[in-house]
Design a protein around this motif. Structure first.
Motif, mmCIF file in Angstrom:
data_model
loop_
_atom_site.group_PDB
_atom_site.id
_atom_site.type_symbol
_atom_site.label_atom_id
_atom_site.label_comp_id
_atom_site.label_asym_id
_atom_site.label_seq_id
_atom_site.Cartn_x
_atom_site.Cartn_y
_atom_site.Cartn_z
ATOM 1 N N THR A 166 0.085 -5.811 3.231
ATOM 2 C CA THR A 166 -1.042 -6.684 2.798
ATOM 3 C C THR A 166 -0.360 -8.092 2.942
ATOM 4 O O THR A 166 -0.227 -8.466 2.209
ATOM 5 N N THR A 198 -6.454 -11.195 6.985
ATOM 6 C CA THR A 198 -5.200 -10.541 6.179
ATOM 7 C C THR A 198 -5.020 -9.530 7.670
ATOM 8 O O THR A 198 -5.215 -9.085 8.305
ATOM 9 N N THR A 199 -3.733 -9.222 7.384
ATOM 10 C CA THR A 199 -2.733 -7.856 8.396
ATOM 11 C C THR A 199 -2.663 -7.072 7.707
ATOM 12 O O THR A 199 -1.671 -7.691 6.365
ATOM 13 N N THR A 200 -2.165 -5.908 7.917
ATOM 14 C CA THR A 200 -1.326 -4.694 7.248
ATOM 15 C C THR A 200 0.278 -4.258 8.331
ATOM 16 O O THR A 200 -0.475 -3.840 8.981
ATOM 17 N N THR A 238 3.987 -2.826 8.717
ATOM 18 C CA THR A 238 4.585 -1.727 8.078
ATOM 19 C C THR A 238 6.487 -2.092 7.934
ATOM 20 O O THR A 238 6.653 -3.044 8.989
ATOM 21 N N ASN A 260 1.158 -1.255 0.130
ATOM 22 C CA ASN A 260 0.161 -0.192 -0.128
ATOM 23 C C ASN A 260 0.532 0.893 0.720
ATOM 24 O O ASN A 260 1.213 1.504 -0.485
ATOM 25 N N ASP A 285 3.720 -0.288 3.996
ATOM 26 C CA ASP A 285 2.564 -0.610 4.205
ATOM 27 C C ASP A 285 2.074 -1.841 3.476
ATOM 28 O O ASP A 285 1.494 -2.369 2.505
#
Length: 123
Positions: A100, A107-109, A111, A32, A98
């Motif tokens: 995903t 799902t997780t996002t 850094t 992202n 970022d």
């Protein structure tokens, strides 16, 4: 899960230009927002520029009109073109993204950071 690798740093004379790249790899769904930061010896890491997946950019005032952040989503790669470089911009330059990860509803996002590339501006 997401690896970011910077490249393109080096030694450049004052007033010169460099183009940094940040390539993302690994098992992710998408990258992202991406950003570039820099850290000089003895100083805190500072934000240089950010770009959303859709291409909206933001710059710290000191680099506006000289630096350009961009990205190629198909290549999962971000770029930072730096013009009119100054000696005080000598620093390690780091990208983050970022990412995903996961699949389906799980799902997780997070850094992720690269290891950095050194930019030295000196005559």
């Amino acid at each position: 899960q997401v690896q970011l690798v910077e490249s393109g740093g080096g030694l450049v004379q004052p007033g010169g230009s460099l183009r940094l790249s940040c390539a993302a790899s690994g098992a992710f769904i998408s990258i992202n927002a991406m950003g570039w930061y820099r850290q000089a010896p003895g100083k805190e890491r500072e934000l240089v520029a950010t770009i959303t997946r859709g291409g909206i950019t933001n710059y710290v005032d000191s680099v506006k009109d000289r630096f350009t952040i961009s990205r190629d989503n198909a290549k999962n790669t971000g770029y930072l073109k730096m013009n009119s470089l100054k000696p005080e911009e000598t620093a390690g330059y780091y990208c983050n993204g970022d990412g995903t990860v996961g699949k389906g509803l799980k799902t997780t996002t997070n850094t992720y950071w690269g290891q950095g590339t050194q930019v030295t501006v000196s005559s």
